[in-house]
Design an enzyme around this catalytic site. Structure first.
Site, PDB file in Angstrom:
ATOM      1  N   HIS A   1       0.816  -1.211   0.000  1.00  0.00           N
ATOM      2  CA  HIS A   1       0.000   0.000   0.000  1.00  0.00           C
ATOM      3  C   HIS A   1       0.854   1.267   0.000  1.00  0.00           C
ATOM      4  O   HIS A   1       0.329   2.358  -0.247  1.00  0.00           O
ATOM      5  CB  HIS A   1      -0.911  -0.017   1.227  1.00  0.00           C
TER       6      HIS A   1
ATOM      7  N   ASN B   1      -6.863   6.481   3.987  1.00  0.00           N
ATOM      8  CA  ASN B   1      -8.266   6.810   3.719  1.00  0.00           C
ATOM      9  C   ASN B   1      -8.586   8.294   3.790  1.00  0.00           C
ATOM     10  O   ASN B   1      -9.645   8.716   3.325  1.00  0.00           O
ATOM     11  CB  ASN B   1      -9.178   6.056   4.695  1.00  0.00           C
TER      12      ASN B   1
ATOM     13  N   ASP C   1      -0.545   2.663  -5.367  1.00  0.00           N
ATOM     14  CA  ASP C   1      -0.512   1.233  -5.647  1.00  0.00           C
ATOM     15  C   ASP C   1      -1.768   0.783  -6.384  1.00  0.00           C
ATOM     16  O   ASP C   1      -2.845   1.351  -6.200  1.00  0.00           O
ATOM     17  CB  ASP C   1      -0.406   0.466  -4.325  1.00  0.00           C
TER      18      ASP C   1
ATOM     19  N   ASN D   1      -8.724   3.584  -1.849  1.00  0.00           N
ATOM     20  CA  ASN D   1      -9.390   4.492  -0.917  1.00  0.00           C
ATOM     21  C   ASN D   1      -8.721   5.857  -0.793  1.00  0.00           C
ATOM     22  O   ASN D   1      -9.392   6.861  -0.543  1.00  0.00           O
ATOM     23  CB  ASN D   1      -9.510   3.842   0.459  1.00  0.00           C
TER      24      ASN D   1
END
Length: 215
Positions: free
Chosen positions: A44, A91, A116, A137
């Protein structure tokens, strides 16, 4: 010309040499990831990896806390750029991007986001001029905060889940292993080259040059 004029001229030339492009910030280059040592080198954090690779290569610093992010001013593609690593966790990445964009009056078209993508094999790149979040997100929050999806992005392949039942959160927070680590390291460097190409020649030129490219 007096000795003082000569020294003044030399000092001006030195400053121009050290910083060939001066003036206001024209672009944002944003790498997405999660802050903290716990998340270092996870899938991530591919966006962070891209900026880190650039810093290692050039000596650029991204270490000043502002806009809920670590930032650093520099030059990329002949333009003045603010490099941004949001520190809000993935997020909420859009909060930092929104605040920086508002402060410097940067339109979405001049905000490059590196992140990513599980739909791409490890090490592959894909440049897009705009578009949906595609399930990412951090990008979703940027779209929400900017009220626009018209920003160019560089997607960095991190590979799909090994099997359908594998938890997605566990997958994106896992670390690269073995050969994958080498591939992502090279892809991170090339992602910044793609960002530079976007600044110089636009997203279409960058897509033609980098899309599908892998190590």
């Amino acid at each position: 010309m007096s000795i003082f004029d000569i020294f003044a001229k030399l000092e001006q030339e030195r400053k121009q040499s050290a910083d060939p492009v001066s003036g206001p910030i024209e672009w944002l280059v944003v790498g997405l990831g999660n802050p903290g040592s716990k998340y270092e080198n996870t899938r991530h954090n591919a966006g962070f990896r891209a900026l880190d690779a650039y810093c290692t290569k050039t000596g650029q610093r991204i270490d000043r806390m502002k806009f809920k992010a670590l930032v650093g001013e520099g030059t990329l593609g002949g333009k003045r750029v603010l490099f941004v690593k949001p520190q809000t966790f993935m997020n909420l990445s859009g909060e930092a991007v929104r605040d920086a964009a508002e402060f410097y009056k940067i339109p979405p078209e001049r905000i490059i986001v590196l992140f990513d993508d599980i739909s791409l094999d490890v090490g592959r790149l894909r440049v897009r001029a705009k578009g949906s979040a595609g399930g990412q997100n951090g990008v979703k929050n940027i779209i929400y905060q900017l009220n626009s999806d018209q920003f160019p992005r560089v997607k960095i392949g991190i590979g799909a889940k090994p099997h359908p039942d594998y938890d997605l959160a566990d997958w994106v927070l896992s670390k690269f292993q073995g050969e994958e680590e080498e591939k992502i390291q090279q892809a991170a460097a090339r992602a910044m080259e793609a960002a530079e190409e976007i600044i110089r020649n636009g997203p279409s030129a960058a897509a033609q040059k980098f899309n599908g490219q892998s190590t």
